[in-house]
Scaffold this motif. Structure first.
Motif, PDB file in Angstrom:
ATOM      1  N   ARG A  27       0.818  -1.219   0.000  1.00  0.00           N
ATOM      2  CA  ARG A  27       0.000   0.000   0.000  1.00  0.00           C
ATOM      3  C   ARG A  27       0.849   1.264   0.000  1.00  0.00           C
ATOM      4  N   THR A  28       2.180   1.136   0.113  1.00  0.00           N
ATOM      5  CA  THR A  28       3.067   2.308   0.036  1.00  0.00           C
ATOM      6  C   THR A  28       3.644   2.487  -1.365  1.00  0.00           C
ATOM      7  N   THR A  30       3.777   3.381  -5.257  1.00  0.00           N
ATOM      8  CA  THR A  30       3.025   4.276  -6.141  1.00  0.00           C
ATOM      9  C   THR A  30       3.111   3.835  -7.599  1.00  0.00           C
ATOM     10  N   ILE A  51       0.175   6.990   0.144  1.00  0.00           N
ATOM     11  CA  ILE A  51       0.023   5.769   0.929  1.00  0.00           C
ATOM     12  C   ILE A  51      -1.453   5.420   0.916  1.00  0.00           C
ATOM     13  N   ASN A  53      -4.834   3.404   2.023  1.00  0.00           N
ATOM     14  CA  ASN A  53      -5.425   2.884   3.253  1.00  0.00           C
ATOM     15  C   ASN A  53      -6.537   1.911   2.926  1.00  0.00           C
ATOM     16  N   ILE A 138       0.767   6.353   9.816  1.00  0.00           N
ATOM     17  CA  ILE A 138       1.452   7.147   8.805  1.00  0.00           C
ATOM     18  C   ILE A 138       2.332   8.153   9.535  1.00  0.00           C
ATOM     19  N   HIS A 142       4.240  13.047   7.018  1.00  0.00           N
ATOM     20  CA  HIS A 142       3.659  12.666   5.742  1.00  0.00           C
ATOM     21  C   HIS A 142       2.396  13.483   5.488  1.00  0.00           C
ATOM     22  N   HIS A 144      -0.980  13.610   3.669  1.00  0.00           N
ATOM     23  CA  HIS A 144      -1.930  12.700   3.018  1.00  0.00           C
ATOM     24  C   HIS A 144      -2.480  13.375   1.759  1.00  0.00           C
TER      25      HIS A 144
END
Length: 145
Positions: A27-28, A30, A51, A53, A138, A142, A144
């Motif tokens: 999930r991290t 890209t 990231i 979720n 997180i 960072h 979001h």
């Protein structure tokens, strides 16, 4: 191949075409290529630093396909204690080691690591190996997207 390029507002009522089960590490990412259980290739192309979720929705470049992200169960260590200070102390020591950590009022969760497990045992907290969805915190710096 289907390219996913845009995150949608999860509050919107949208028809989902696929659910993609991803580990915390996945999930991290890209830029990544995934296979659906149906055999379709999905290519993730999101802004750097994104990231994902559990529950996030991604849309294809053309807008016709929506994919829901789900936290995939994975091996973890779940830390509990009847003493809140012991749990807090464990969080402090794990934070000093900069390991991804899921925080709740009742447990901590991290990826399996025998060295950290030995340290946690010395701190007197209960450490239980499990296979469950892992949703680490997180980082504070960072932003979001």
């Amino acid at each position: 191949m289907l390219m996913l390029t845009q995150r949608l507002n999860s509050a919107t009522e949208i028809s989902v075409n696929f659910t993609l089960f991803l580990t915390a590490e996945e999930r991290t990412r890209t830029r990544y290529r995934f296979e659906t259980p149906e055999g379709q290739s999905l290519y993730l192309r999101l802004p750097r630093g994104t990231i994902l979720n559990d529950g996030d929705l991604l849309q294809s470049q053309t807008g016709e396909v929506v994919v829901k992200i789900a936290a995939k169960p994975e091996p973890v260590l779940t830390i509990t204690s009847s003493n809140p200070l012991s749990l807090l102390r464990a969080a402090y020591h794990l934070g000093n080691r900069h390991v991804p950590l899921e925080l709740t009022p009742h447990y901590l969760r991290l990826s399996p690591d025998p060295v950290l497990q030995a340290m946690l045992n010395q701190l007197g907290v209960e450490v239980k190996p499990e296979i469950v969805p892992f949703q680490p915190e997180i980082g504070a710096y960072h932003h979001h997207s």
